[in-house]
Structure formats: C-alpha cells, structure tokens
Design an enzyme around this catalytic site. Structure first.
Site, PDB file in Angstrom:
ATOM      1  N   ALA A  44       0.889  -1.157   0.143  1.00 13.91           N
ATOM      2  CA  ALA A  44       0.057  -0.129  -0.071  1.00 13.91           C
ATOM      3  C   ALA A  44       0.901   1.074  -0.151  1.00 13.91           C
ATOM      4  CB  ALA A  44      -0.959   0.073   1.317  1.00 13.91           C
ATOM      5  N   HIS A  49       7.159   5.896   1.535  1.00 15.26           N
ATOM      6  CA  HIS A  49       8.024   4.576   1.154  1.00 15.26           C
ATOM      7  C   HIS A  49       8.822   4.953  -0.065  1.00 15.26           C
ATOM      8  CE1 HIS A  49       3.977   2.551   2.484  1.00 15.26           C
ATOM      9  NE2 HIS A  49       5.073   2.039   3.423  1.00 15.26           N
ATOM     10  N   LYS A 163       8.983   7.783  10.821  1.00 18.00           N
ATOM     11  CA  LYS A 163       7.550   7.747  11.480  1.00 18.00           C
ATOM     12  C   LYS A 163       7.380   6.689  12.423  1.00 18.00           C
ATOM     13  CE  LYS A 163       3.041   7.003  10.076  1.00 18.00           C
ATOM     14  NZ  LYS A 163       2.650   5.729  10.546  1.00 18.00           N
TER      15      LYS A 163
HETATM   16  P1  AMP Z   1       5.179  -0.137   6.409  1.00 14.86           P
HETATM   17  O1  AMP Z   1       4.587  -0.345   4.993  1.00 14.86           O
HETATM   18  O2  AMP Z   1       4.079   0.984   7.026  1.00 14.86           O
HETATM   19  O3  AMP Z   1       5.755  -1.250   7.213  1.00 14.86           O
HETATM   20  O4  AMP Z   1       6.380   0.997   6.410  1.00 14.86           O
HETATM   21  C1  AMP Z   1       7.603   0.636   5.682  1.00 14.86           C
HETATM   22  C2  AMP Z   1       8.591   1.537   5.889  1.00 14.86           C
HETATM   23  O5  AMP Z   1       8.666   2.667   5.411  1.00 14.86           O
HETATM   24  C3  AMP Z   1       8.815   1.778   7.293  1.00 14.86           C
HETATM   25  O6  AMP Z   1      10.391   1.909   7.535  1.00 14.86           O
HETATM   26  C4  AMP Z   1       8.297   3.045   7.731  1.00 14.86           C
HETATM   27  O7  AMP Z   1       8.783   3.615   8.694  1.00 14.86           O
HETATM   28  C5  AMP Z   1       8.448   3.633   6.613  1.00 14.86           C
HETATM   29  N1  AMP Z   1       7.404   4.918   6.383  1.00 14.86           N
HETATM   30  C6  AMP Z   1       6.028   4.926   6.509  1.00 14.86           C
HETATM   31  N2  AMP Z   1       5.483   5.807   6.382  1.00 14.86           N
HETATM   32  C7  AMP Z   1       6.387   6.934   6.161  1.00 14.86           C
HETATM   33  C8  AMP Z   1       6.375   8.278   5.965  1.00 14.86           C
HETATM   34  N3  AMP Z   1       5.448   8.915   6.074  1.00 14.86           N
HETATM   35  N4  AMP Z   1       7.470   8.945   5.527  1.00 14.86           N
HETATM   36  C9  AMP Z   1       8.794   8.381   5.533  1.00 14.86           C
HETATM   37  N5  AMP Z   1       8.765   6.803   5.734  1.00 14.86           N
HETATM   38  C10 AMP Z   1       7.476   6.226   6.221  1.00 14.86           C
END
Ligand code: AMP
Length: 301
Positions: A44, A49, A163
C-alpha cells in the site's frame, strides 16, 4: 523468478517470490561489487515509502524493496484483515522509482509450515512502553520478520522511516542482538500538505477524517513550539485537548528521551527528547512523532 517490464519506463524491475532465487540473484550481483540497499514494507505504498527507495537509490548500486504483510506483528486480527492491499499500483510506483528488485514472498516462504516460529527477542523496556504497551507482541512480530528478511537479503544498508520511531529503535536493537552489521539509515517522515504523516492506513480514512487526523501534527507542533524545561504535565494535557478537539481518541501522548525512549514528566532542557502520539480517527489507529528542538525560547542555544 518473474520479470515485469513496463515499456514506459527504461528500467526493468525483477519481481522475485522465492527467497532462494533472491539470494542467488543477489550473490551474483554482489560479485560485481554492488552494494545493496533494502527497504522492507507492507505495501500500500505512498510517497513516504518511495522517499526511502529514492534515498536507497542515491546511496547503493542495487535497491531491493520487499512487500510482505507480516501476520505476526498484528496484535489485532481485524487490523490485519483490513490492511490495505494495492499490489498493482505498488509495482507501478516501484518501477517508476527505478527500484531494482521487488521481493514478494508468500507467508509460507517467510514462515514455512512444519517449522517452529517462536523466537523471543530481549528488547528490554522498548517492549513495554508506548506501542509495546498498547500492542502486546507487536515488536516480537516485527523482529521475527525483519530477522528473516535480513538473512535473505543481507543488505549493506537498511532504510526505515522515523515515522515509526520506536520500531527504528527496535530494529537497531534486533541487529545488535543477532550480530548483524547492516547500516541502518533512518529517513525523515513525509507528510501530506496538512501535516498528516503519510501512512498506508490513511487509505482507510474518508477525506473529512484525513482533514481531522491532521490534529495529530498540530498537537506535536504545539508541543514542539511551547515546550519549556520543567514539568510537562500541562503541555501534554494541552496537546491532548487539541486531539480531542479534532475528534481524535488518544492511546497516548507522551514525551520520551530520544536516545532510549524513557518516558519523562519533567525535562531538564538539555536532553534530546521526542514527542509521540498514537490516536484513533474513527476505527483507524495512527501514530506520529516529532523530535523536539533544543533551541526553545529562553536558553538561546
Ligand atoms: P510500512 O509499509 O508501514 O511497514 O512501512 C515501511 C517503511 O516505510 C517503514 O520503515 C516506515 O517507517 C516507512 N514509512 C512509513 N510511512 C512513512 C512516511 N510517511 N515517511 C517516511 N517513511 C515512512
């Protein structure tokens, strides 16, 4: 191994589903001296990301992104079930960002049936505060999946987002526990124009809720702009009021030491600190944080 080529982009991104295929491919690439940057995600995908992918592209010859919605880190089965899935668009975005490899394992590849998956990681206090307190078992699940992914990819550099501040600390702790030398790069949080931190979970918010969810950023900004040395009770209460005004239901509004996430209720004005919030907008649980400046009014530093 599958190959996906979208003719509008010059690069070809490999989509690899089998861990053994990925290891073999990466081993071959490494022989030619390429350094690998890795971004684990749950899909998603959004610009947050992609900012990690872009940073990894700048700093490595080979960029691997994984998409795997890890069941063991969801303490709430409903949350797992409702986690947004947008694979086609994710592939499109990663191709456009010139990601080299998308690792797309199925659950059986990460948690092979017939094997026991009951590792336990000593995360100390990190496990019992903030997200650890409200999501029991969550960080054990994060460690399980990150350990498996790291062993498959063996990246030189791992890119994660501020985040998820506590998760960053957990992952650093995990790497030290399992004696892995991978360099951890923590990237700053990308936000919507109204300040709302980008998150896959935002997809579950209505436009009106997205507007109101920016109250989290307002509360963090309020803390950042008004914090003074001394007791923090009043400022935390004020931040809580801001959340309520927007219809956000807080799990917590806390200030902690930035280095080791010890919760504090009194600040000496010198220790680096971070404000952290978890709050529900409707049924969607959102988290965000802000590292607080030390150059507050009155000290002139
Ligand atoms: P997730 O898919 O939510 O597990 O996130 C994957 C990676 O993207 C993790 O290291 C999160 O901390 C990073 N991430 C999620 N949202 C953000 C954002 N708004 N800005 C920067 N990195 C993010």
């Amino acid at each position: 191994m599958e190959r996906l080529a979208i003719t509008t982009f010059s690069a070809i991104m490999l989509i690899i589903k089998q861990p053994a295929d990925l290891s073999a491919y990466l081993q071959k690439e490494r022989r030619s001296g390429k350094k690998c940057g890795f971004i684990p995600t749950m899909g998603a995908l959004h610009q947050g990301h992609l900012s990690l992918v872009n940073r990894a592209k700048e700093e490595n010859e080979l960029v691997v992104c994984s998409i795997f919605v890890n069941p063991t880190q969801f303490n709430d089965p409903k949350d797992f079930e409702l986690y947004p899935k947008t694979l086609e668009n994710d592939i499109y975005l990663l191709e456009k960002a010139a990601c080299d490899v998308l690792f797309l394992p199925a659950t059986v590849q990460i948690y092979p049936p017939g094997k026991v998956h009951d590792e336990w990681y000593d995360l100390g206090e990190l496990e019992s505060v903030l997200e650890g307190k409200y999501r029991p078992g969550h960080f054990q699940g994060v460690c399980q999946v990150v350990q498996r992914l790291i062993h498959i990819v063996e990246p030189e550099q791992l890119y994660i987002g501020q985040k998820d501040y506590q998760q960053c600390m957990v992952i650093k702790k995990l790497l030290s526990l399992i004696h892995v030398q991978t360099n951890v790069v923590i990237c700053s949080t990308l936000r919507e124009p109204n300040g709302l931190a980008m998150s896959s979970r935002n997809m579950r918010l209505s436009p009106e809720e997205k507007g109101k969810a920016a109250g989290i950023f307002e509360a963090l900004s309020y803390i950042s702009q008004n914090i003074q040395p001394g007791t923090l009770e009043h400022i935390l209460a004020q931040a809580g009021n801001i959340l309520s005004r927007y219809g956000l239901r807080a799990d917590y509004v806390e200030i902690a030491t930035a280095a080791d996430l010890r919760l504090i209720d009194n600040w000496n004005g010198q220790t680096e600190i971070v404000a952290l919030i978890a709050a529900y907008m409707g049924k969607v649980r959102l988290i965000d944080n802000m590292i607080l400046p030390l150059n507050f009014a009155g000290y002139g530093n």
